[in-house]
Design a protein around this motif. Sequence first.
Motif, PDB file in Angstrom:
ATOM      1  N   LYS A  52      -9.341 -25.290 -18.748  1.00  0.00           N
ATOM      2  CA  LYS A  52      -9.429 -26.520 -17.978  1.00  0.00           C
ATOM      3  C   LYS A  52     -10.817 -27.083 -18.245  1.00  0.00           C
ATOM      4  O   LYS A  52     -11.695 -26.368 -18.737  1.00  0.00           O
ATOM      5  N   SER A  53     -11.024 -28.358 -17.913  1.00  0.00           N
ATOM      6  CA  SER A  53     -12.326 -28.927 -18.242  1.00  0.00           C
ATOM      7  C   SER A  53     -12.682 -30.053 -17.289  1.00  0.00           C
ATOM      8  O   SER A  53     -11.869 -30.476 -16.470  1.00  0.00           O
ATOM      9  N   LEU A  54     -13.907 -30.514 -17.419  1.00  0.00           N
ATOM     10  CA  LEU A  54     -14.396 -31.602 -16.581  1.00  0.00           C
ATOM     11  C   LEU A  54     -13.444 -32.788 -16.610  1.00  0.00           C
ATOM     12  O   LEU A  54     -13.122 -33.370 -15.583  1.00  0.00           O
ATOM     13  N   LYS A  55     -12.997 -33.142 -17.808  1.00  0.00           N
ATOM     14  CA  LYS A  55     -12.103 -34.299 -17.918  1.00  0.00           C
ATOM     15  C   LYS A  55     -10.641 -33.927 -17.733  1.00  0.00           C
ATOM     16  O   LYS A  55      -9.794 -34.809 -17.629  1.00  0.00           O
ATOM     17  N   HIS A  56     -10.346 -32.655 -17.782  1.00  0.00           N
ATOM     18  CA  HIS A  56      -8.958 -32.205 -17.582  1.00  0.00           C
ATOM     19  C   HIS A  56      -8.928 -31.096 -16.540  1.00  0.00           C
ATOM     20  O   HIS A  56      -8.613 -29.954 -16.847  1.00  0.00           O
ATOM     21  N   PRO A  57      -9.267 -31.444 -15.306  1.00  0.00           N
ATOM     22  CA  PRO A  57      -9.402 -30.383 -14.298  1.00  0.00           C
ATOM     23  C   PRO A  57      -8.067 -29.737 -13.927  1.00  0.00           C
ATOM     24  O   PRO A  57      -8.038 -28.648 -13.389  1.00  0.00           O
ATOM     25  N   GLU A  58      -6.966 -30.396 -14.214  1.00  0.00           N
ATOM     26  CA  GLU A  58      -5.668 -29.864 -13.791  1.00  0.00           C
ATOM     27  C   GLU A  58      -4.838 -29.278 -14.920  1.00  0.00           C
ATOM     28  O   GLU A  58      -3.844 -28.625 -14.693  1.00  0.00           O
ATOM     29  N   GLU A  59      -5.170 -29.593 -16.150  1.00  0.00           N
ATOM     30  CA  GLU A  59      -4.338 -29.087 -17.257  1.00  0.00           C
ATOM     31  C   GLU A  59      -5.221 -28.327 -18.242  1.00  0.00           C
ATOM     32  O   GLU A  59      -6.435 -28.444 -18.216  1.00  0.00           O
ATOM     33  N   TYR A  60      -4.580 -27.584 -19.090  1.00  0.00           N
ATOM     34  CA  TYR A  60      -5.330 -26.800 -20.062  1.00  0.00           C
ATOM     35  C   TYR A  60      -5.418 -27.540 -21.391  1.00  0.00           C
ATOM     36  O   TYR A  60      -4.446 -28.127 -21.844  1.00  0.00           O
ATOM     37  N   ILE A  61      -6.597 -27.523 -21.999  1.00  0.00           N
ATOM     38  CA  ILE A  61      -6.712 -28.084 -23.343  1.00  0.00           C
ATOM     39  C   ILE A  61      -7.175 -27.001 -24.321  1.00  0.00           C
ATOM     40  O   ILE A  61      -7.840 -26.054 -23.945  1.00  0.00           O
ATOM     41  N   SER A  62      -6.777 -27.182 -25.570  1.00  0.00           N
ATOM     42  CA  SER A  62      -7.184 -26.225 -26.596  1.00  0.00           C
ATOM     43  C   SER A  62      -8.521 -26.667 -27.168  1.00  0.00           C
ATOM     44  O   SER A  62      -8.978 -27.785 -26.934  1.00  0.00           O
ATOM     45  N   LEU A  63      -9.129 -25.788 -27.934  1.00  0.00           N
ATOM     46  CA  LEU A  63     -10.402 -26.147 -28.560  1.00  0.00           C
ATOM     47  C   LEU A  63     -10.200 -27.307 -29.525  1.00  0.00           C
ATOM     48  O   LEU A  63     -11.059 -28.171 -29.672  1.00  0.00           O
ATOM     49  N   LYS A  64      -9.054 -27.289 -30.169  1.00  0.00           N
ATOM     50  CA  LYS A  64      -8.754 -28.361 -31.101  1.00  0.00           C
ATOM     51  C   LYS A  64      -8.714 -29.706 -30.369  1.00  0.00           C
ATOM     52  O   LYS A  64      -9.293 -30.699 -30.820  1.00  0.00           O
ATOM     53  N   GLU A  65      -8.058 -29.704 -29.229  1.00  0.00           N
ATOM     54  CA  GLU A  65      -7.994 -30.946 -28.447  1.00  0.00           C
ATOM     55  C   GLU A  65      -9.382 -31.377 -27.976  1.00  0.00           C
ATOM     56  O   GLU A  65      -9.691 -32.570 -27.954  1.00  0.00           O
ATOM     57  N   TYR A  66     -10.195 -30.405 -27.627  1.00  0.00           N
ATOM     58  CA  TYR A  66     -11.563 -30.735 -27.215  1.00  0.00           C
ATOM     59  C   TYR A  66     -12.290 -31.451 -28.345  1.00  0.00           C
ATOM     60  O   TYR A  66     -12.916 -32.491 -28.153  1.00  0.00           O
ATOM     61  N   LEU A  67     -12.163 -30.874 -29.526  1.00  0.00           N
ATOM     62  CA  LEU A  67     -12.847 -31.465 -30.682  1.00  0.00           C
ATOM     63  C   LEU A  67     -12.332 -32.869 -30.996  1.00  0.00           C
ATOM     64  O   LEU A  67     -13.096 -33.783 -31.294  1.00  0.00           O
ATOM     65  N   GLU A  68     -11.031 -33.017 -30.897  1.00  0.00           N
ATOM     66  CA  GLU A  68     -10.439 -34.318 -31.209  1.00  0.00           C
ATOM     67  C   GLU A  68     -10.935 -35.410 -30.272  1.00  0.00           C
ATOM     68  O   GLU A  68     -11.028 -36.572 -30.663  1.00  0.00           O
ATOM     69  N   ASN A  69     -11.251 -35.000 -29.045  1.00  0.00           N
ATOM     70  CA  ASN A  69     -11.631 -36.012 -28.060  1.00  0.00           C
ATOM     71  C   ASN A  69     -13.130 -36.179 -27.895  1.00  0.00           C
ATOM     72  O   ASN A  69     -13.576 -36.927 -27.040  1.00  0.00           O
ATOM     73  N   MET A  70     -13.909 -35.427 -28.669  1.00  0.00           N
ATOM     74  CA  MET A  70     -15.333 -35.540 -28.396  1.00  0.00           C
ATOM     75  C   MET A  70     -15.984 -36.662 -29.195  1.00  0.00           C
ATOM     76  O   MET A  70     -15.428 -37.172 -30.147  1.00  0.00           O
ATOM     77  N   LYS A  71     -17.164 -37.046 -28.738  1.00  0.00           N
ATOM     78  CA  LYS A  71     -17.843 -38.153 -29.405  1.00  0.00           C
ATOM     79  C   LYS A  71     -18.343 -37.724 -30.773  1.00  0.00           C
ATOM     80  O   LYS A  71     -18.677 -36.562 -30.983  1.00  0.00           O
ATOM     81  N   LYS A  72     -18.432 -38.679 -31.659  1.00  0.00           N
ATOM     82  CA  LYS A  72     -18.816 -38.390 -33.040  1.00  0.00           C
ATOM     83  C   LYS A  72     -20.129 -37.635 -33.122  1.00  0.00           C
ATOM     84  O   LYS A  72     -20.261 -36.673 -33.873  1.00  0.00           O
ATOM     85  N   GLU A  73     -21.103 -38.080 -32.318  1.00  0.00           N
ATOM     86  CA  GLU A  73     -22.433 -37.501 -32.469  1.00  0.00           C
ATOM     87  C   GLU A  73     -22.583 -36.171 -31.722  1.00  0.00           C
ATOM     88  O   GLU A  73     -23.593 -35.504 -31.855  1.00  0.00           O
ATOM     89  N   GLN A  74     -21.550 -35.786 -30.990  1.00  0.00           N
ATOM     90  CA  GLN A  74     -21.663 -34.546 -30.205  1.00  0.00           C
ATOM     91  C   GLN A  74     -21.691 -33.328 -31.122  1.00  0.00           C
ATOM     92  O   GLN A  74     -20.828 -33.174 -31.978  1.00  0.00           O
ATOM     93  N   GLU A  75     -22.699 -32.479 -30.889  1.00  0.00           N
ATOM     94  CA  GLU A  75     -22.849 -31.357 -31.812  1.00  0.00           C
ATOM     95  C   GLU A  75     -22.308 -30.043 -31.282  1.00  0.00           C
ATOM     96  O   GLU A  75     -22.085 -29.103 -32.025  1.00  0.00           O
ATOM     97  N   HIS A  76     -22.144 -29.982 -29.965  1.00  0.00           N
ATOM     98  CA  HIS A  76     -21.749 -28.705 -29.373  1.00  0.00           C
ATOM     99  C   HIS A  76     -20.455 -28.826 -28.602  1.00  0.00           C
ATOM    100  O   HIS A  76     -20.048 -29.913 -28.219  1.00  0.00           O
ATOM    101  N   ILE A  77     -19.870 -27.672 -28.390  1.00  0.00           N
ATOM    102  CA  ILE A  77     -18.773 -27.582 -27.433  1.00  0.00           C
ATOM    103  C   ILE A  77     -19.414 -27.105 -26.138  1.00  0.00           C
ATOM    104  O   ILE A  77     -19.930 -25.994 -26.070  1.00  0.00           O
TER     105      ILE A  77
END
Length: 640
Positions: free
Chosen positions: A418-443
């Motif tokens: 679960k995550s800050l933006k998805h407090p109720e559902e589970y996301i995979s690492l892949k989904e996290y990466l797909e949704n992150m900002k271009k300049e973001q360097e970390h998970i």
Amino acid sequence: MKETKEFQAESQELLNLMINSIYSNKEIFLRELISNASDALDKYRYQALKAENNLPAKDYAIELIPNKKERTLIIKDNGIGMSKKEIENNLGTIARSGSKEFLKKYKDFKKDESMNIIGQFGVGFYSLFMVANKVEVLTRSAHEDKAYLFCSDGKKSYTIEDANKDESGTEIKVYLKKDEKDGEEYSSYLDEWKIKDLVKKYSDYIRYPIKMMCTHHVNKKDEKGEDIKDQYEDITSLDILNSMVPLWKKNKNEIKEEEINEFYKNKYYDYENPLMHLLIHVDGLISYDALLFIPSHAPLNLYSENYEKGLDLYAKGIFIKEKCKELIPDYLKFVKGLVESNDFSLNISREMLQSSPLLRKIEDNLEKKIIDKLLDLKEHDKDQYLKFYKEFGNHIKFGIYSSYGSKKDLLKDLIMFKSLKHPEEYISLKEYLENMKKEQEHIYYASSKNLDQIKLLPQLEKYRQDDVDVLYFDQEVDEFMAMMMNDYEKKTFKNISSIDQNELSKEEKEEIDTLVASNKRLLDNILEALKGEVDEVTFSNKLVSSPVCITTKDGLSMSMEETLNQNPARGENEVKARKVLEINPKHNLFKALQKLTDDEEMKQYGSLLYDEALLLEGFEIKNKQNFVEKINELLVKAIN
Ligand code: ADP
Ligand code: MG
């Protein structure tokens, strides 16, 4: 000599349940007795392979003998049999964990529900008392010359006496209860068609022939062997009722889902259908068949020390070893099932088995297949996958933490958060990466004991404001796993509570430096008050509405510190995270602090601030009494 003995207390409890059972599916008693007979034959056959046991090979068979006059049904096998001691241990007490588990479960359930789980649990030998008011067990162990007769009405006690029997094996004679008016017709268990039906339904895959005298209505023949028209007669023959092909040898399309489920529940003592199964046939350099199950729920004892992982091993149709632990990696210990291979020599010893390269290869292969199946499930049936993940997700994480090499890469796509933006559902690492900002360097991740605590972390404020997602690590294993993984697709994991000066822009750094310089006395006093607790006191640019937070340096977070120190093996040797107390310079509280002139007061407030930060981040305050005293002192001051 006839001896009378009492059933062990737990047995009496279970027997009482059986006798008074209103469970409608009483027919499963036959499945239980046949499966015991089959186990006894397995044991005999395995032991007969070893020359030193000096046991002759036999025509292994199970026979069913109904007798309508006596209202009895005999289930007979020529297997391993039981010695007197074995009768007492196996029939006088609850021998197996499955029955114990059932009793425990029974107490958790409401009464009528528990009646329903009886049949699903497969409560073994005692289940015969659902249909019988008396049983006689005539048995002779393959290892001695004596035979015994065990006799019981399933109430408080049983008797054992010496008996005669030519061959090793067991005959269970079930005395059926009286038929009930408008109720259960127990005599139906003596009907030929009914027995055939039950064997097909529950015991078709049993490897040994299940034989019964059957009547066939056939055309009469003349001397030449030709049918005589319109003349019929009844002849009897000893027929085999089952197809004798083990389930795992069949093809997928030959097996009904229901058959698989029944097999699983009966063999692995579960009351619920498995979440999924894998039927595997491999023909190649190594050849084997496997039937694996992922339970719908973790076995009750999964987390206890005496839990034994492993798959049952068969070779060339012979049962070799129960719970062979070499066949399944630790982190998949919840997987149940069996493997049969013709590539093992039958007289392989247990010790040789342990170091067998063949086992390793099969293990490797099975692990890969299980992961593939899970990946596939995640892709195509997310709801079902989440059911799995909620039950066993931590094991997968443990797999990443503990394994090395290629499998770790495969497991990475199985984990979700679960995550800050998805407090109720589970996301995979892949989904996290797909949704992150271009300049973001970390998970980014935030970690604490539970989700509620994580959501309160002051450090999250900034990420919320900047619309950056942060994974919620609420399980102890999470951070350790992330540390082992280091990165996912080259993006490294970063705890939002870990300080990283390099991440600040030059301006931000300067700003903080100036603040620190102009509040040196205050910060020094607070640091002094927190000696031994924190390494540094400084200002934060991450906080929005919280007054303070604690961050850590050097990768070891506060949750990890807590987890590691909980390990009793550590003793006095505590690990310590390097902590930094960060103050929010925009907060009113800081503005108030700036007005302080007295060193002692600065210290007092500083130590309170630290305790406050601990509370906010979900940790215990070390000295609660001290905390309360300080607050009271300040309150009194404020009110005066
Ligand atoms: P389980 O089969 O799960 O062990 P049961 O209640 O069905 O539990 O049987 C208890 C034990 O009684 C068995 O483990 C076995 O040792 C013994 N037993 C039952 N039936 C037979 C049989 N036909 N031949 C030899 N032993 C038997
Ligand atoms: Mg049994």
